[in-house]
Design a protein around this motif. Structure first.
Motif, PDB file in Angstrom:
ATOM      1  N   HIS A   6       0.838  -1.205   0.000  1.00  0.00           N
ATOM      2  CA  HIS A   6       0.000   0.000   0.000  1.00  0.00           C
ATOM      3  C   HIS A   6       0.871   1.252   0.000  1.00  0.00           C
ATOM      4  O   HIS A   6       1.364   1.662   1.044  1.00  0.00           O
ATOM      5  N   HIS A   8       1.472   5.290  -2.062  1.00  0.00           N
ATOM      6  CA  HIS A   8       0.955   6.339  -2.947  1.00  0.00           C
ATOM      7  C   HIS A   8       2.160   7.101  -3.494  1.00  0.00           C
ATOM      8  O   HIS A   8       2.551   8.123  -2.943  1.00  0.00           O
ATOM      9  N   GLU A 103      -8.109   2.366  -3.230  1.00  0.00           N
ATOM     10  CA  GLU A 103      -8.808   2.053  -2.020  1.00  0.00           C
ATOM     11  C   GLU A 103     -10.193   2.686  -2.011  1.00  0.00           C
ATOM     12  O   GLU A 103     -10.398   3.783  -2.517  1.00  0.00           O
TER      13      GLU A 103
HETATM   14 ZN    ZN Z   1      -3.775   4.785   1.235  1.00  0.00          ZN
END
Ligand code: ZN
Length: 184
Positions: A6, A8, A103
């Motif tokens: 996970h 970004h 998400e």
């Molecule tokens: Zn996130």
């Protein structure tokens, strides 16, 4: 041997930093799997392009998802946002073997009663939000609708979801359960 399920990457760029040293480091450390997570409508192509521009290529270990984080502006504009998300899902499912939606989910730290308190406090102080995140939204029906419709899309394209759930275990679980029971 590391993986990152996970991250970004474009948020790093939004902070004014370069992504390429991070990608070089991942290569050096032989990362096996890195999942870059989408949060906004139409963000898939710009995220892919950012990595290509900065790192010269998409490393084999790097995978992209696309999804809509429960942000106030996205909830308010969810018909259009979901349309743009579906366009990204079509691109993603054509491109990657392991396409994922996310998400998506619920955030009751930002949305619901805490948002009402923040909005009231802002109104009283006559000020603006202390950061770019804004006060959240009181529209929890809209938030739940945005989440449920993303689960519908995931089912339509037969792809898994990455769920964001903050201070919202029960309602998140309820929506998933309801969806599972209505599945054909
Ligand atoms: Zn996130």
């Amino acid at each position: 041997m590391f993986s990152d399920t996970h991250c970004h990457l474009t948020y790093i760029k939004d902070r004014g930093e370069n992504i390429s040293p991070h990608i070089s480091e991942m290569k050096k450390e032989s990362f096996r799997f890195v999942q870059d997570i989408g949060t906004k409508p139409g963000d898939l192509q710009p995220r892919i392009e950012t990595v290509i521009n900065e790192a010269g290529e998409i490393p084999g270990f790097l995978h992209f998802s696309c999804g809509l984080w429960p942000a106030a502006d996205i909830i308010a504009d969810r018909d259009n946002s979901l349309f743009l998300l579906e366009e990204d899902i079509k691109i993603l499912t054509g491109k990657q073997k392991a396409a994922v939606l996310g998400e998506c989910g619920l955030d009751r730290y930002w949305n619901g009663p805490p948002a009402a308190e923040r909005i009231a406090a802002l109104r009283n102080s006559g000020g603006t939000s202390p950061d770019d995140d804004g006060p959240g939204t009181t529209d929890i029906k809209g938030e739940e609708d945005l989440f449920g419709r993303q689960l519908d899309l995931a089912r339509k394209y037969d792809i898994p979801v990455i769920i964001h759930s903050r201070d919202a275990f029960e309602p998140t679980y309820e929506i998933i359960k309801t969806q599972a029971m209505t599945a054909g």
